[in-house]
Design an enzyme around this catalytic site. Structure first.
Site, PDB file in Angstrom:
ATOM      1  N   LEU A 250       0.813  -1.219   0.000  1.00 14.15           N
ATOM      2  CA  LEU A 250       0.000   0.000   0.000  1.00 14.15           C
ATOM      3  C   LEU A 250       0.849   1.273   0.000  1.00 14.15           C
ATOM      4  CD1 LEU A 250      -2.825   1.280   0.128  1.00 14.15           C
ATOM      5  CD2 LEU A 250      -2.745   1.025   2.612  1.00 14.15           C
ATOM      6  N   HIS A 251       1.971   1.279   0.700  1.00 15.53           N
ATOM      7  CA  HIS A 251       2.819   2.481   0.693  1.00 15.53           C
ATOM      8  C   HIS A 251       3.312   2.788  -0.720  1.00 15.53           C
ATOM      9  CE1 HIS A 251       6.107   5.232   1.206  1.00 15.53           C
ATOM     10  NE2 HIS A 251       6.999   4.318   0.954  1.00 15.53           N
TER      11      HIS A 251
ATOM     12  N   ARG B  49       1.053   9.208 -10.531  1.00 17.98           N
ATOM     13  CA  ARG B  49       0.337   8.875 -11.763  1.00 17.98           C
ATOM     14  C   ARG B  49      -1.112   9.341 -11.781  1.00 17.98           C
ATOM     15  NH1 ARG B  49       4.624   8.264 -15.124  1.00 17.98           N
ATOM     16  NH2 ARG B  49       6.077   6.701 -14.324  1.00 17.98           N
TER      17      ARG B  49
HETATM   18  C1  LIG Z   1       5.373  13.116 -14.751  1.00 14.52           C
HETATM   19  C2  LIG Z   1       6.519  12.150 -14.859  1.00 14.52           C
HETATM   20  C3  LIG Z   1       7.518  12.345 -15.819  1.00 14.52           C
HETATM   21  C4  LIG Z   1       8.589  11.435 -15.937  1.00 14.52           C
HETATM   22  N1  LIG Z   1       9.554  11.617 -16.894  1.00 14.52           N
HETATM   23  C5  LIG Z   1      10.588  10.736 -17.001  1.00 14.52           C
HETATM   24  C6  LIG Z   1      11.635  10.885 -17.979  1.00 14.52           C
HETATM   25  O1  LIG Z   1      11.626  11.796 -18.770  1.00 14.52           O
HETATM   26  N2  LIG Z   1      12.647   9.964 -18.012  1.00 14.52           N
HETATM   27  C7  LIG Z   1      12.669   8.925 -17.142  1.00 14.52           C
HETATM   28  O2  LIG Z   1      13.607   8.113 -17.197  1.00 14.52           O
HETATM   29  N3  LIG Z   1      11.703   8.735 -16.222  1.00 14.52           N
HETATM   30  C8  LIG Z   1      10.663   9.609 -16.132  1.00 14.52           C
HETATM   31  N4  LIG Z   1       9.698   9.392 -15.188  1.00 14.52           N
HETATM   32  C9  LIG Z   1       9.774   8.197 -14.344  1.00 14.52           C
HETATM   33  C10 LIG Z   1      10.412   8.495 -13.003  1.00 14.52           C
HETATM   34  O3  LIG Z   1      11.748   8.923 -13.169  1.00 14.52           O
HETATM   35  C11 LIG Z   1      10.388   7.265 -12.092  1.00 14.52           C
HETATM   36  O4  LIG Z   1      11.131   6.220 -12.702  1.00 14.52           O
HETATM   37  C12 LIG Z   1       9.008   6.715 -11.816  1.00 14.52           C
HETATM   38  O5  LIG Z   1       8.127   7.770 -11.501  1.00 14.52           O
HETATM   39  C13 LIG Z   1       9.043   5.726 -10.657  1.00 14.52           C
HETATM   40  O6  LIG Z   1       9.273   6.439  -9.457  1.00 14.52           O
HETATM   41  P1  LIG Z   1      10.139   5.839  -8.250  1.00 14.52           P
HETATM   42  O7  LIG Z   1      11.510   5.534  -8.727  1.00 14.52           O
HETATM   43  O8  LIG Z   1       9.996   6.785  -7.132  1.00 14.52           O
HETATM   44  O9  LIG Z   1       9.309   4.519  -7.909  1.00 14.52           O
HETATM   45  P2  LIG Z   1       9.833   3.067  -7.418  1.00 14.52           P
HETATM   46  O10 LIG Z   1      10.755   2.486  -8.430  1.00 14.52           O
HETATM   47  O11 LIG Z   1       8.605   2.314  -7.065  1.00 14.52           O
HETATM   48  O12 LIG Z   1      10.665   3.405  -6.158  1.00 14.52           O
HETATM   49  C14 LIG Z   1      10.124   3.951  -4.951  1.00 14.52           C
HETATM   50  C15 LIG Z   1      11.312   4.262  -4.048  1.00 14.52           C
HETATM   51  O13 LIG Z   1      11.992   3.056  -3.735  1.00 14.52           O
HETATM   52  C16 LIG Z   1      13.395   3.222  -3.768  1.00 14.52           C
HETATM   53  N5  LIG Z   1      13.955   2.343  -4.818  1.00 14.52           N
HETATM   54  C17 LIG Z   1      13.290   1.394  -5.507  1.00 14.52           C
HETATM   55  N6  LIG Z   1      14.126   0.734  -6.335  1.00 14.52           N
HETATM   56  C18 LIG Z   1      15.340   1.255  -6.149  1.00 14.52           C
HETATM   57  C19 LIG Z   1      16.627   0.977  -6.702  1.00 14.52           C
HETATM   58  N7  LIG Z   1      16.837   0.013  -7.608  1.00 14.52           N
HETATM   59  N8  LIG Z   1      17.671   1.712  -6.293  1.00 14.52           N
HETATM   60  C20 LIG Z   1      17.506   2.679  -5.386  1.00 14.52           C
HETATM   61  N9  LIG Z   1      16.311   2.986  -4.819  1.00 14.52           N
HETATM   62  C21 LIG Z   1      15.237   2.279  -5.195  1.00 14.52           C
HETATM   63  C22 LIG Z   1      13.624   4.698  -4.009  1.00 14.52           C
HETATM   64  O14 LIG Z   1      13.701   5.351  -2.780  1.00 14.52           O
HETATM   65  C23 LIG Z   1      12.360   5.106  -4.723  1.00 14.52           C
HETATM   66  O15 LIG Z   1      12.068   6.468  -4.592  1.00 14.52           O
HETATM   67  C24 LIG Z   1       8.631  10.311 -15.068  1.00 14.52           C
HETATM   68  C25 LIG Z   1       7.634  10.129 -14.101  1.00 14.52           C
HETATM   69  C26 LIG Z   1       6.586  11.017 -13.979  1.00 14.52           C
HETATM   70  C27 LIG Z   1       5.532  10.780 -12.934  1.00 14.52           C
HETATM   71  C1  LIG Z   2      11.537   9.326  13.991  1.00 14.16           C
HETATM   72  C2  LIG Z   2      11.434   7.897  13.562  1.00 14.16           C
HETATM   73  C3  LIG Z   2      10.752   6.966  14.345  1.00 14.16           C
HETATM   74  C4  LIG Z   2      10.659   5.619  13.971  1.00 14.16           C
HETATM   75  N1  LIG Z   2       9.994   4.707  14.764  1.00 14.16           N
HETATM   76  C5  LIG Z   2       9.909   3.403  14.369  1.00 14.16           C
HETATM   77  C6  LIG Z   2       9.215   2.401  15.173  1.00 14.16           C
HETATM   78  O1  LIG Z   2       8.697   2.674  16.236  1.00 14.16           O
HETATM   79  N2  LIG Z   2       9.177   1.121  14.704  1.00 14.16           N
HETATM   80  C7  LIG Z   2       9.743   0.772  13.516  1.00 14.16           C
HETATM   81  O2  LIG Z   2       9.663  -0.396  13.133  1.00 14.16           O
HETATM   82  N3  LIG Z   2      10.414   1.668  12.768  1.00 14.16           N
HETATM   83  C8  LIG Z   2      10.509   2.962  13.160  1.00 14.16           C
HETATM   84  N4  LIG Z   2      11.189   3.859  12.373  1.00 14.16           N
HETATM   85  C9  LIG Z   2      11.842   3.364  11.139  1.00 14.16           C
HETATM   86  C10 LIG Z   2      10.972   3.601   9.908  1.00 14.16           C
HETATM   87  O3  LIG Z   2       9.765   2.864  10.005  1.00 14.16           O
HETATM   88  C11 LIG Z   2      11.715   3.188   8.632  1.00 14.16           C
HETATM   89  O4  LIG Z   2      12.008   1.813   8.693  1.00 14.16           O
HETATM   90  C12 LIG Z   2      13.011   3.915   8.401  1.00 14.16           C
HETATM   91  O5  LIG Z   2      12.825   5.283   8.624  1.00 14.16           O
HETATM   92  C13 LIG Z   2      13.506   3.703   6.965  1.00 14.16           C
HETATM   93  O6  LIG Z   2      12.656   4.424   6.090  1.00 14.16           O
HETATM   94  P1  LIG Z   2      12.280   3.866   4.642  1.00 14.16           P
HETATM   95  O7  LIG Z   2      11.606   2.560   4.727  1.00 14.16           O
HETATM   96  O8  LIG Z   2      11.545   4.967   3.954  1.00 14.16           O
HETATM   97  O9  LIG Z   2      13.733   3.758   3.946  1.00 14.16           O
HETATM   98  P2  LIG Z   2      14.293   2.700   2.916  1.00 14.16           P
HETATM   99  O10 LIG Z   2      14.219   1.332   3.482  1.00 14.16           O
HETATM  100  O11 LIG Z   2      15.628   3.201   2.488  1.00 14.16           O
HETATM  101  O12 LIG Z   2      13.285   2.763   1.732  1.00 14.16           O
HETATM  102  C14 LIG Z   2      13.095   3.910   0.903  1.00 14.16           C
HETATM  103  C15 LIG Z   2      11.905   3.602   0.007  1.00 14.16           C
HETATM  104  O13 LIG Z   2      12.224   2.488  -0.834  1.00 14.16           O
HETATM  105  C16 LIG Z   2      11.128   1.606  -0.963  1.00 14.16           C
HETATM  106  N5  LIG Z   2      11.518   0.294  -0.396  1.00 14.16           N
HETATM  107  C17 LIG Z   2      12.759  -0.078   0.004  1.00 14.16           C
HETATM  108  N6  LIG Z   2      12.762  -1.356   0.405  1.00 14.16           N
HETATM  109  C18 LIG Z   2      11.523  -1.816   0.222  1.00 14.16           C
HETATM  110  C19 LIG Z   2      10.905  -3.094   0.425  1.00 14.16           C
HETATM  111  N7  LIG Z   2      11.569  -4.162   0.880  1.00 14.16           N
HETATM  112  N8  LIG Z   2       9.607  -3.211   0.150  1.00 14.16           N
HETATM  113  C20 LIG Z   2       8.897  -2.175  -0.312  1.00 14.16           C
HETATM  114  N9  LIG Z   2       9.432  -0.941  -0.538  1.00 14.16           N
HETATM  115  C21 LIG Z   2      10.721  -0.781  -0.274  1.00 14.16           C
HETATM  116  C22 LIG Z   2       9.983   2.286  -0.236  1.00 14.16           C
HETATM  117  O14 LIG Z   2       9.278   3.071  -1.143  1.00 14.16           O
HETATM  118  C23 LIG Z   2      10.694   3.156   0.768  1.00 14.16           C
HETATM  119  O15 LIG Z   2       9.925   4.241   1.176  1.00 14.16           O
HETATM  120  C24 LIG Z   2      11.274   5.205  12.761  1.00 14.16           C
HETATM  121  C25 LIG Z   2      11.947   6.134  11.947  1.00 14.16           C
HETATM  122  C26 LIG Z   2      12.041   7.467  12.335  1.00 14.16           C
HETATM  123  C27 LIG Z   2      12.779   8.448  11.456  1.00 14.16           C
END
Ligand SMILES: Cc1cc2nc3c(=O)[nH]c(=O)nc-3n(C[C@H](O)[C@H](O)[C@H](O)COP(=O)(O)OP(=O)(O)OC[C@H]3O[C@@H](n4cnc5c(N)ncnc54)[C@H](O)[C@@H]3O)c2cc1C
Ligand SMILES: Cc1cc2nc3c(=O)[nH]c(=O)nc-3n(C[C@H](O)[C@H](O)[C@H](O)COP(=O)(O)OP(=O)(O)OC[C@H]3O[C@@H](n4cnc5c(N)ncnc54)[C@H](O)[C@@H]3O)c2cc1C
Ligand SMILES: Cc1cc2nc3c(=O)[nH]c(=O)nc-3n(C[C@H](O)[C@H](O)[C@H](O)COP(=O)(O)OP(=O)(O)OC[C@H]3O[C@@H](n4cnc5c(N)ncnc54)[C@H](O)[C@@H]3O)c2cc1C
Ligand SMILES: Cc1cc2nc3c(=O)[nH]c(=O)nc-3n(C[C@H](O)[C@H](O)[C@H](O)COP(=O)(O)OP(=O)(O)OC[C@H]3O[C@@H](n4cnc5c(N)ncnc54)[C@H](O)[C@@H]3O)c2cc1C
EC number: 2.1.1.148
Lengths: 302, 302, 302, 302
Positions: free
Chosen positions: C213-214, C223
């Site tokens: 869901l997140h 989107r």
């Molecule tokens: C309006 C619009 C215009 C866009 N235009 C372009 C464009 O011109 N060119 C282009 O290339 N793309 C484009 N995109 C796509 C965009 O760059 C992202 O690839 C896409 O929106 C997915 O977003 P995300 O990476 O946050 O999502 P997810 O891939 O679902 O990732 C969510 C979060 O998970 C973490 N994460 C997941 N996988 C990894 C990984 N392998 N390494 C590190 N962190 C990871 C990151 O924190 C990330 O923010 C566009 C998107 C939008 C909405």
């Molecule tokens: C002030 C504070 C209080 C907190 N208290 C608690 C607590 O009480 N209990 C607790 O458990 N944690 C707690 N946390 C930790 C928090 O829940 C997160 O685990 C931590 O902040 C890492 O954040 P993230 O998941 O966004 O980062 P990352 O793991 O780096 O992920 C970045 C993004 O990548 C994507 N992503 C990466 N890995 C996955 C995956 N395996 N599946 C799906 N998406 C993925 C997601 O979009 C995610 O948002 C706390 C954190 C803070 C800052």
């Protein structure tokens, strides 16, 4: 002092050595390479390697054949635009590798960030050093009365002294016993993987930690924030300074649009517009809950 | 010829420029930097940046203060041990950034590898070039009779000619119409994000693609494999050569323990032991299904 | 009509079957299960499975032994708090599995979201159906004059007709040739993996797509946004309605704190406070660039 | 006994409640739902929710409109094929949510698996229970003489007794002091986030942990393995039994192709073929290092 003279010599040797490269070079980061930036009483952050700079963000966003830089001003504008509109993938094109020494209870919070690469010192294989985090007196704080997850004022006088006494004594005793279990004259010695479980969470560990700039910013936003525990926040703050020297435009955009920015809900925006139009909005007429209203008042500085 | 003279000049300019760095440098990779390695008829792979080398893998595995290298031989042994025992996180400590030009249908397979960072050329913003992949005659192959997902022998004579004719004509016509829709004298012009949907999957696109070495190996294992479609396999093979020059020990370990290795099921191991003990094991007595037995025979070279 | 009568019968059969479970059940989602919600001319979104509900978010946030629900009101407050403060991990405790049919150019945008699980229909193995997205006339829009990545007004009259004509004709011809290459009386037939490259990007594909869901909210924020291309936005909007029925509290919080919310930079907050204090702030005195100032004016409704 | 009677009552209440669902139901898993499977002295694993079953793997692999099941036999064959050929994405279509209670030193190993969703009990917010892992005497083992990362024989007599005595005494004392720091009559009380750092790594914590089946198998392969530390292995083994009841075909395939399987390097395959052809291959003539040769001999049972 976190480093032995032997370790310092190894670091100096690495810093003394340069070689030519065709890759982009960040002068700001070169000056930091390998040096230990001290954090807490025995911890540190060391930059081991980096990839990219501000221009590399633009180069990828533009999918360029050359360096991708148009003009310095143009690049800064693009970076701010990308940050403002959550176009995060170009920021993933920079990468940072750190060597960090940190207390286990900090490591337990840090490791929750899953979008990084990690290699931790093995306490199954090796013996941990006798190094424990003991807070400075001004950081020995009481449980917060207002924030369930945080801490309040520093403890005073005798109570603070007692706490510090306990922490020191228990650390020392647990470590003595760790050593004793691992091996004594004429005994086999307990397996290290078992003995370590006697060590409290203020013992130091260390790891190599590598992450891309987008996820590093995400880490810094959460951990340089006031809600984060002081002991991890000081690491985040140290890292903020390193990043500011590495990718100054990106860091400034991050500061403006994340660290110092606020997120207003649909209802808050509505209240705001009404206030700017001269209406005297109250919590009741705002549609916000008491808690949301309070947070909103904070934001708008009332 | 995939690059214009202007693009070649930009690349030469980048290659001509070097600067001193304190970071580890891989001589093998420096020689490749920025150069376009041609793949298929208009595609290429260019190394834009890299982080780390063989020693960096060991340095992280050992969580070292200095370079972490003990002896060259020792390092190679450690790398092979890590590969053999699926200790994959030290390989995540190296990172590679590529600029790739590739047909859309290849890009659609490639993008399924989620553990990478990507920025693709925007066809909402920009106009795509008139460049289509047309297979060389020897690659115009029939549907495989034995493997449902693959291809068999090359088509011959007239049938092959007809296929190539169709691919060329449809590409040309679709692109003409793409251009026509985007804008003609005295017309508004269809939005690019819509016009592009008229373009077939053999048109070329390009992207920046960045990945760590562990996940790159995972990609190469799946895509340099005989089951992968030829058109993505040639990209993987080009990348294999680059990686071999970058991290020779790691690449050799990968070749031995992944690319050229086999995975035997519990039942296969059992059969094998019995065979080595002199028993004449048959499919019936092996406990393997017919299909598994066939794959097993292949492995042991029977 | 996207589904054959046979497919509809399979769906009805699945819907007719219920079984008792001890798991949490979301009545809102049960009513949607398996049904095809039509999107565009041949596409759809079908819910195949789900895990969790609003209470499951709270249960995980509280690490409870039982259902973890305190009171409905309390749960809603907690969910809003988690959303407001970017505590995202409890939202990862709900999971959704969809079956989606969508044009390839939409699929290419969608697949960029890497935090999902995907299985796509194999065009190496199977033959694609003759189904192409042809926009409704009101969606045949011109390139936007103000936004480089978007579209503007609908094309009128003859120009629109010409575009639709081209799209239909090229789709039909390319598909005819795809079929012809794959196999004709007395010929071997081109491998499917090759033949498909003749198909334009408006052909439909389908996949199973599963996400927490997140990350689903993250997808929907990007989107269902006005900057997203219309053809993916309609999928996002359909999904928003499904999610609202599944986890109503979480969806409402998402609407308030993400979809309808705004992010103000440090400088914007400063300007705002000054404005609320009665100062007549202008772009010049705000410290904002022209572009940032314009976006700021939009937010505060001026 | 890990659970209070109140907690047991909550679990019984949840188990007693069933509701009809249209989703696929796994009878094997329904029988386990919510029940605490004890592990170590105070730990447990509880299944909180699941999504999918064996058929759901096939349904996704086939991108089906209906249940996707052809015949039971056909499904099993497909699942084994997918496992054998590393087609891992269909296994990602099943999902499992657990509630786990485990010692902190085990949690530190477990959390390294990043492809999961986690919510841990907050020791900043709450007070931890007085529960410590004290190994059973037969698990108080010496450092291994052959494997640097592992443990060897159990310690005997006095040495074992001394170790247990230390672990118990230090746990008790550290916990007493934790409580004392948090608050005593007439004192403010140290912040919980600080006090917890006095607690040794054998204290229990708990979390909700959710993961897809492919990554769960990856976890189980690494952690049910002989190289894993005993204390995490017993969790993995408990989970293996749950998974076997949930998705029996997939689990059997996992057992055959991962848990009980072996990976032979290119050189090992070569040696093997020569041995099967009657050649007396030695380490020298094999091209394997001494270590590799030893591992190879183990595999082939010599
Ligand atoms: C309006 C619009 C215009 C866009 N235009 C372009 C464009 O011109 N060119 C282009 O290339 N793309 C484009 N995109 C796509 C965009 O760059 C992202 O690839 C896409 O929106 C997915 O977003 P995300 O990476 O946050 O999502 P997810 O891939 O679902 O990732 C969510 C979060 O998970 C973490 N994460 C997941 N996988 C990894 C990984 N392998 N390494 C590190 N962190 C990871 C990151 O924190 C990330 O923010 C566009 C998107 C939008 C909405
Ligand atoms: C002030 C504070 C209080 C907190 N208290 C608690 C607590 O009480 N209990 C607790 O458990 N944690 C707690 N946390 C930790 C928090 O829940 C997160 O685990 C931590 O902040 C890492 O954040 P993230 O998941 O966004 O980062 P990352 O793991 O780096 O992920 C970045 C993004 O990548 C994507 N992503 C990466 N890995 C996955 C995956 N395996 N599946 C799906 N998406 C993925 C997601 O979009 C995610 O948002 C706390 C954190 C803070 C800052
Ligand atoms: C016997 C044993 C001994 C060990 N000893 C040590 C040790 O001494 N020191 C130490 O630090 N660790 C040690 N580990 C931990 C080990 O290095 C891994 O961290 C752990 O096993 C998790 O494996 P994983 O990374 O494959 O799993 P996951 O994190 O679940 O990842 C699964 C796969 O997803 C991909 N992936 C997920 N997240 C990312 C990401 N952020 N970036 C790139 N790819 C990603 C990768 O392809 C990865 O292989 C040991 C583990 C075992 C089993
Ligand atoms: C010969 C061949 C045939 C194929 N046929 C088909 C087909 O018919 N249909 C089809 O849909 N695909 C097909 N594929 C694609 C295949 O299913 C994979 O999507 C692709 O190979 C990428 O592999 P991966 O998921 O292991 O890689 P990555 O996405 O790079 O992931 C590496 C590892 O990281 C972890 N990981 C990364 N992201 C996530 C995430 N979001 N959630 C959980 N874990 C994650 C997993 O452990 C994963 O194994 C085929 C691939 C090949 C090589």
């Amino acid at each position: 002092m976190p480093l032995s003279s032997e370790q310092l010599a190894e670091i100096d040797a690495q810093r003394a050595h340069t070689a030519p490269t065709r890759r982009v070079v960040s002068p700001g980061m070169e000056s930091h390479l390998y040096r230990a930036h001290p954090v807490l009483d025995h911890g540190f952050v060391r930059v081991i390697d980096y990839m990219g700079d501000d221009a590399a963000i633009c180069q990828a966003a533009r999918v360029s054949y050359g360096t991708g830089t148009k003009s310095v001003q143009n690049d800064e504008g693009l970076i701010r635009y990308l940050m403002r509109h959550w176009h995060s993938t170009p920021f993933e094109m920079c990468e940072l590798k750190l060597h960090v020494k940190l207390p286990v209870f900090v490591a337990r919070q840090w490791i929750r960030h899953r979008t990084a690469n990690v290699n931790e010192y093995s306490a199954r294989y090796s013996i941990l050093d006798r190094e424990f985090y003991i807070p400075a007196p001004e950081h020995v704080a009481a449980q917060s009365a207002v924030n369930n997850q945080g801490r309040g004022e520093a403890l005073q006088g005798e109570e603070a002294a007692r706490v510090l006494e306990i922490l020191k004594a228990d650390s020392a005793r647990c470590y003595d016993n760790y050593e004793a279990m691992i091996g004594q004259e004429g005994q086999q010695g307990l397996a290290r993987e078992l003995a370590r479980m006697n060590l409290p969470a203020n013992i130091y560990t260390q790891w190599y930690w590598k992450v891309d700039l987008h996820n590093l910013f995400h880490f810094l936003r959460l951990r340089a924030d006031a809600h984060a525990q002081y002991e991890i926040r000081v690491y985040a703050e140290t890292m903020c300074r390193l990043v500011a020297d590495w990718v100054p435009f990106a860091y400034k955009a991050f500061e403006d649009y994340r660290l110092g920015a606020v997120n207003l809900s649909a209802q808050m925006v509505d209240s705001l517009r009404r206030m700017l139009a001269g209406e005297a909005v109250t919590q009741e007429t705002s549609g916000l809950s008491a808690r949301e209203w309070r947070e909103f008042q904070d934001v708008i500085g009332r």
